[in-house]
Design an enzyme around this catalytic site. Structure first.
Site, PDB file in Angstrom:
ATOM      1  N   GLU A   1      -4.254 -16.946   6.663  1.00  0.00           N
ATOM      2  CA  GLU A   1      -3.013 -17.709   6.769  1.00  0.00           C
ATOM      3  C   GLU A   1      -2.559 -18.154   5.380  1.00  0.00           C
ATOM      4  O   GLU A   1      -3.387 -18.422   4.504  1.00  0.00           O
ATOM      5  CB  GLU A   1      -3.214 -18.950   7.648  1.00  0.00           C
TER       6      GLU A   1
ATOM      7  N   LYS B   1      -7.634 -20.190  -3.658  1.00  0.00           N
ATOM      8  CA  LYS B   1      -6.526 -20.697  -4.465  1.00  0.00           C
ATOM      9  C   LYS B   1      -5.994 -19.584  -5.358  1.00  0.00           C
ATOM     10  O   LYS B   1      -6.742 -18.993  -6.151  1.00  0.00           O
ATOM     11  CB  LYS B   1      -6.970 -21.893  -5.306  1.00  0.00           C
TER      12      LYS B   1
ATOM     13  N   LYS C   1      -1.565 -20.650   2.656  1.00  0.00           N
ATOM     14  CA  LYS C   1      -1.860 -22.064   2.401  1.00  0.00           C
ATOM     15  C   LYS C   1      -0.583 -22.711   1.868  1.00  0.00           C
ATOM     16  O   LYS C   1      -0.215 -22.535   0.705  1.00  0.00           O
ATOM     17  CB  LYS C   1      -3.008 -22.219   1.405  1.00  0.00           C
TER      18      LYS C   1
ATOM     19  N   TYR D   1      -0.850 -24.851  12.028  1.00  0.00           N
ATOM     20  CA  TYR D   1      -1.939 -23.947  11.667  1.00  0.00           C
ATOM     21  C   TYR D   1      -3.238 -24.173  12.443  1.00  0.00           C
ATOM     22  O   TYR D   1      -4.199 -23.422  12.273  1.00  0.00           O
ATOM     23  CB  TYR D   1      -2.238 -24.037  10.163  1.00  0.00           C
TER      24      TYR D   1
ATOM     25  N   ASP E   1       2.026 -25.316   0.470  1.00  0.00           N
ATOM     26  CA  ASP E   1       1.949 -26.437  -0.464  1.00  0.00           C
ATOM     27  C   ASP E   1       2.827 -27.565   0.053  1.00  0.00           C
ATOM     28  O   ASP E   1       3.998 -27.696  -0.313  1.00  0.00           O
ATOM     29  CB  ASP E   1       2.411 -25.988  -1.852  1.00  0.00           C
TER      30      ASP E   1
ATOM     31  N   CYS F   1       8.193 -44.119 -34.763  1.00  0.00           N
ATOM     32  CA  CYS F   1       8.701 -43.814 -33.424  1.00  0.00           C
ATOM     33  C   CYS F   1      10.186 -43.455 -33.492  1.00  0.00           C
ATOM     34  O   CYS F   1      10.974 -44.209 -34.077  1.00  0.00           O
ATOM     35  CB  CYS F   1       8.496 -45.019 -32.506  1.00  0.00           C
TER      36      CYS F   1
ATOM     37  N   SER G   1     -10.869 -31.454   5.251  1.00  0.00           N
ATOM     38  CA  SER G   1     -10.288 -30.710   4.141  1.00  0.00           C
ATOM     39  C   SER G   1     -11.026 -29.378   4.035  1.00  0.00           C
ATOM     40  O   SER G   1     -11.957 -29.106   4.799  1.00  0.00           O
ATOM     41  CB  SER G   1     -10.413 -31.502   2.839  1.00  0.00           C
ATOM     42  N   LEU G   2     -10.638 -28.543   3.099  1.00  0.00           N
ATOM     43  CA  LEU G   2     -11.249 -27.228   2.936  1.00  0.00           C
ATOM     44  C   LEU G   2     -11.904 -27.115   1.568  1.00  0.00           C
ATOM     45  O   LEU G   2     -11.386 -27.625   0.562  1.00  0.00           O
ATOM     46  CB  LEU G   2     -10.199 -26.122   3.071  1.00  0.00           C
TER      47      LEU G   2
ATOM     48  N   ALA H   1      -5.901 -28.151 -11.897  1.00  0.00           N
ATOM     49  CA  ALA H   1      -7.043 -27.634 -12.637  1.00  0.00           C
ATOM     50  C   ALA H   1      -7.842 -28.770 -13.274  1.00  0.00           C
ATOM     51  O   ALA H   1      -9.084 -28.747 -13.282  1.00  0.00           O
ATOM     52  CB  ALA H   1      -6.572 -26.653 -13.707  1.00  0.00           C
TER      53      ALA H   1
ATOM     54  N   CYS I   1      12.299 -46.473 -31.729  1.00  0.00           N
ATOM     55  CA  CYS I   1      12.386 -47.857 -32.222  1.00  0.00           C
ATOM     56  C   CYS I   1      12.070 -47.998 -33.707  1.00  0.00           C
ATOM     57  O   CYS I   1      12.196 -49.092 -34.264  1.00  0.00           O
ATOM     58  CB  CYS I   1      11.455 -48.763 -31.420  1.00  0.00           C
TER      59      CYS I   1
ATOM     60  N   CYS J   1       2.836 -45.766 -30.183  1.00  0.00           N
ATOM     61  CA  CYS J   1       3.907 -46.525 -30.823  1.00  0.00           C
ATOM     62  C   CYS J   1       3.518 -47.997 -30.821  1.00  0.00           C
ATOM     63  O   CYS J   1       3.023 -48.522 -29.816  1.00  0.00           O
ATOM     64  CB  CYS J   1       5.210 -46.309 -30.062  1.00  0.00           C
TER      65      CYS J   1
ATOM     66  N   ARG K   1      -2.535 -37.061   7.406  1.00  0.00           N
ATOM     67  CA  ARG K   1      -3.990 -36.866   7.456  1.00  0.00           C
ATOM     68  C   ARG K   1      -4.737 -38.098   6.986  1.00  0.00           C
ATOM     69  O   ARG K   1      -5.778 -38.451   7.521  1.00  0.00           O
ATOM     70  CB  ARG K   1      -4.396 -35.652   6.601  1.00  0.00           C
TER      71      ARG K   1
ATOM     72  N   TYR L   1      -7.910 -31.939 -12.253  1.00  0.00           N
ATOM     73  CA  TYR L   1      -8.542 -32.665 -11.148  1.00  0.00           C
ATOM     74  C   TYR L   1      -9.780 -31.910 -10.663  1.00  0.00           C
ATOM     75  O   TYR L   1     -10.853 -32.497 -10.458  1.00  0.00           O
ATOM     76  CB  TYR L   1      -7.545 -32.838 -10.005  1.00  0.00           C
ATOM     77  N   ASP L   2      -9.634 -30.593 -10.484  1.00  0.00           N
ATOM     78  CA  ASP L   2     -10.766 -29.786 -10.011  1.00  0.00           C
ATOM     79  C   ASP L   2     -11.941 -29.865 -10.981  1.00  0.00           C
ATOM     80  O   ASP L   2     -13.106 -29.875 -10.560  1.00  0.00           O
ATOM     81  CB  ASP L   2     -10.343 -28.329  -9.828  1.00  0.00           C
TER      82      ASP L   2
ATOM     83  N   CYS M   1      10.331 -51.274 -28.170  1.00  0.00           N
ATOM     84  CA  CYS M   1      10.597 -49.838 -28.068  1.00  0.00           C
ATOM     85  C   CYS M   1      11.318 -49.572 -26.756  1.00  0.00           C
ATOM     86  O   CYS M   1      10.756 -49.793 -25.674  1.00  0.00           O
ATOM     87  CB  CYS M   1       9.298 -49.041 -28.122  1.00  0.00           C
TER      88      CYS M   1
END
Length: 680
Positions: free
Chosen positions: A114, A314, A116, A225, A118, A408, A83-84, A35, A411, A426, A137, A37-38, A432
């Protein structure tokens, strides 16, 4: 026109996304959820749509996957692997269907739905029915040669049944069954080793094992696929017919794939996939929908990176409720202190979750999370668990607001939050133990100095026995000290020392990555190495000089400058140099400015040059490389798959050079290939 801020932000997004792509596709070790990244991708797309001049050929929005690693030999795909595009709602799925219908002038004649999977996308090639090649790929054009490894996977047939064509290339997804993943982690626990995080990354890492026998031990599987390049095969009218034929040849075809008519039937398939998400022995992260008729696929065509005739729906991340039992902190290699939730075990997104990151104190307080709360947990993007929110009606009496500890827990050094930053840190540095442990593991990792055998278990043993105090200490380890470690013998000691010796001569970019400078991943490290050539030159650079480099914005330059200013870091560099670690790349050969005044565009795939090395060759000779053909373009360098830029150059009368012409241009100058310079 794009202003400085938009230009800077687009460059930073390209650098960050390229690094994330490499971590996901090559290292199989993502550091952000799907999420997040998107969201970064959507931000870059919005900038590029608003300011078209910001679109660059190397933008992640224009490319498939990621560049390959240097562990396996590169291999060029006969036909590009795309890619899709994604749809994250039924409304988005319906919008895709409407766009496709407009392009075709009618509703498509059926869809193929189909699962998808992972896993890791691969290409398999058979000649006269015999498996001869396996490749990842990669960036869609060039992948990694994993032939020996795919031959070790029992579910991939080495030979096909009767009727196999002369040449057959198929695309599939290698995955790790959930039962195999559970068994693998059971063995890890018995050995006292760190468990693997999820099946997808474990499958991708298993395929990239240097020893194919280790790949074979991981019980991987595959679903085919797509039919790719083929010679001597029957002609098919539909994708569904081609898949049935591949199954008859003996290739594994997912039985849950289904041809349907109409968007309503597509949505029913999606709902069934969601309802039965955990009924299968493999993870899915969506549903792929394709126009079934191959002629309609051809008519719809492609964008720069995706087919218009297919889309990936998705599945939404799952949510469950559980009890937040405690809030603890981790300290990472940069000193960043990250709170995390200790949860009552909850099964979500296909796995049992017992902890989840809380990012930082501000985010934790923004969500108003407190110890004892009943909380909503989401396995965001099916990768990283996330605590979404508390259920306030079920909050226990007396639950208190959580605050970052002042010192911390590892340490006892102070924890500080610098002005303008979200992450507390820290201040213990190498004192540490948590920070040092993570730093050492990162330093030795494949994307950095790539010291085989120096994983968490070995790092912990070295620290526990006082054999190492910082990364430079890796290069001064002695056999006698290592032989005292439990379970170590001469063979394991010699192997580790040989790996350490080899790491002394890594390229500068790898060393920069290993040093763990904040915001300096592999891509930024390459940029700095090319520009400066040595760590000494980087240490002497000012923030202003750093920011002048294309792709290095204020935040990155500030981070590098802060790292340079730390005395501990400079002492580390001195110790690395004293231990014999190479701190500079070889001096580039001095070049005459034979291409001064020339502006060229590079497109397609060159056999003997990467995009970066081709660009560097032009720039080293005084020329300029741009991303788009214009009236100022002196020549187009066209490799395989030149695409629209080739057509644009031909229509504008811009000289087009093949790779042999390009080599002649570099060796003998513009006149040798009939190009006029601006002074002519």
């Amino acid at each position: 026109m794009a202003g400085p801020e938009a230009t800077r932000r687009a460059a930073e997004l390209r650098a960050v996304l390229t690094d994330h792509n490499y971590r996901y596709h090559v290292l199989a070790a993502p550091i952000v959820a799907d999420a997040e990244y998107d969201a970064l991708v959507r931000e870059l797309i919005a900038l590029e749509e608003k300011y078209p001049e910001l679109v660059r050929p190397d933008s992640p929005t224009q490319q498939v996957g990621s560049r390959t690693s240097d562990v396996f030999a590169p291999i060029r795909h006969v036909e590009r692997l795309m890619s899709l595009d994604n749809a994250d709602s039924l409304e988005a799925l319906e919008s895709w269907q409407a766009r496709l219908a407009r392009v075709l002038g009618r509703e498509p004649d059926g869809y193929m739905c189909e699962m998808k999977i992972d896993g890791l996308a691969v290409s398999l090639t058979y000649q006269s029915g015999v498996l001869v090649q396996g490749a990842t790929r990669g960036d869609g054009t060039v992948g990694e040669d994993i032939t020996a490894n795919v031959r070790a996977i029992d579910q991939i047939p080495r030979a096909l049944g009767p009727g196999a064509p002369v040449v057959l290339e198929v695309r599939g997804e290698i995955y790790m069954p959930l039962s195999a993943f559970a068994e693998l982690n059971r063995r890890q626990a018995e050995l006292g080793e760190k468990p693997y995080v999820n099946p997808r990354n474990t499958a991708a890492g298993s395929v990239r094992q240097k020893d194919p026998t280790k790949t074979g031990e991981r019980q991987l599987s595959i679903w085919i696929y797509q039919l790719g390049h083929v010679e001597g095969a029957p002609v098919f009218a539909r994708h569904s017919e081609a898949m049935q034929w591949l199954g008859e040849l003996g290739l594994p075809i997912n039985p849950d794939s289904k041809r349907v008519d109409g968007i309503d039937a597509v949505e029913a398939y999606v709902q069934d996939a969601l309802d039965r998400r955990h009924d299968r022995d493999y993870e899915i992260d969506g549903v792929v929908v394709k126009a079934d008729v191959l002629a309609e696929q051809a008519a719809a065509g492609f964008t720069a990176k995706s087919p218009r005739w297919a889309i990936a729906y998705k599945l939404p991340p799952e949510e469950k409720t559980t009890i937040l039992r405690d809030i603890l902190v981790n300290v990472g290699r940069t000193g960043a202190v990250t709170p995390y939730a200790a949860l009552d075990p909850v099964f979500v997104g296909g796995v049992t979750v017992t902890s989840a990151t809380l990012h930082n104190e501000g985010e934790l307080q923004r969500k108003d999370l407190r110890i004892g709360d009943t909380v909503v947990v989401r396995r965001a993007g099916d990768v990283i668990p996330e605590v979404v929110a508390p259920i306030l009606d079920r909050r226990p009496p007396g639950a208190e607001v959580w605050h970052m500890p002042a010192r911390c827990p590892f340490c006892d050094y102070p924890i500080v939050l610098a002005e303008g930053e979200a992450k507390a840190r820290c201040t213990g540095g190498f004192a540490c133990p948590s920070q040092l442990r993570e730093y050492l593991f990162h330093f030795a990792s494949r994307g950095a100095m790539d010291i085989e055998g120096l994983g968490y278990k070995t790092v912990d043993a070295l620290l526990a026995n006082g054999l190492i105090e910082d990364p430079a200490g890796i290069f001064t380890l002695e056999p006698d000290g290592l032989l005292e470690l439990e379970g170590w013998g001469e063979v394991s000691v010699n192997n580790l020392l040989a790996a350490i010796e080899g790491a002394k001569d890594r390229p500068l970019a790898r060393l920069l990555t290993a040093l763990g400078i904040r915001m300096v991943g592999g891509t930024v490290a390459q940029t700095l190495a090319r520009h400066f050539g040595s760590l000494e030159a980087i240490l002497a650079a000012t923030p202003e000089q750093l920011e002048e480099i294309d792709g290095i914005g204020p935040e990155i330059s500030r981070s590098v400058a802060e790292w340079i200013g730390e005395e501990d870091n400079r002492r580390l560099v001195d110790r690395l140099a004293a231990a014999g670690v190479r701190l500079a790349d070889a001096e580039p050969e001095e070049r005459a400015a034979t291409l001064a005044g020339l502006s060229v565009v590079i497109t397609g795939t060159l056999q003997d040059f990467s995009r970066d090395t081709a660009k560097a060759a032009v720039v080293d000779r005084g020329g300029k490389v741009t991303g788009a053909v214009s009236g100022k373009t002196s020549a187009l360098i066209a490799g395989e798959g030149g695409g629209s830029k080739l057509a644009t150059a031909e229509s504008r009368g811009v000289p087009v050079l093949n790779e042999d012409d390009f080599k002649l241009l570099l060796a003998a100058g513009p006149e040798a290939v009939g190009i006029s310079t601006p002074s002519d």
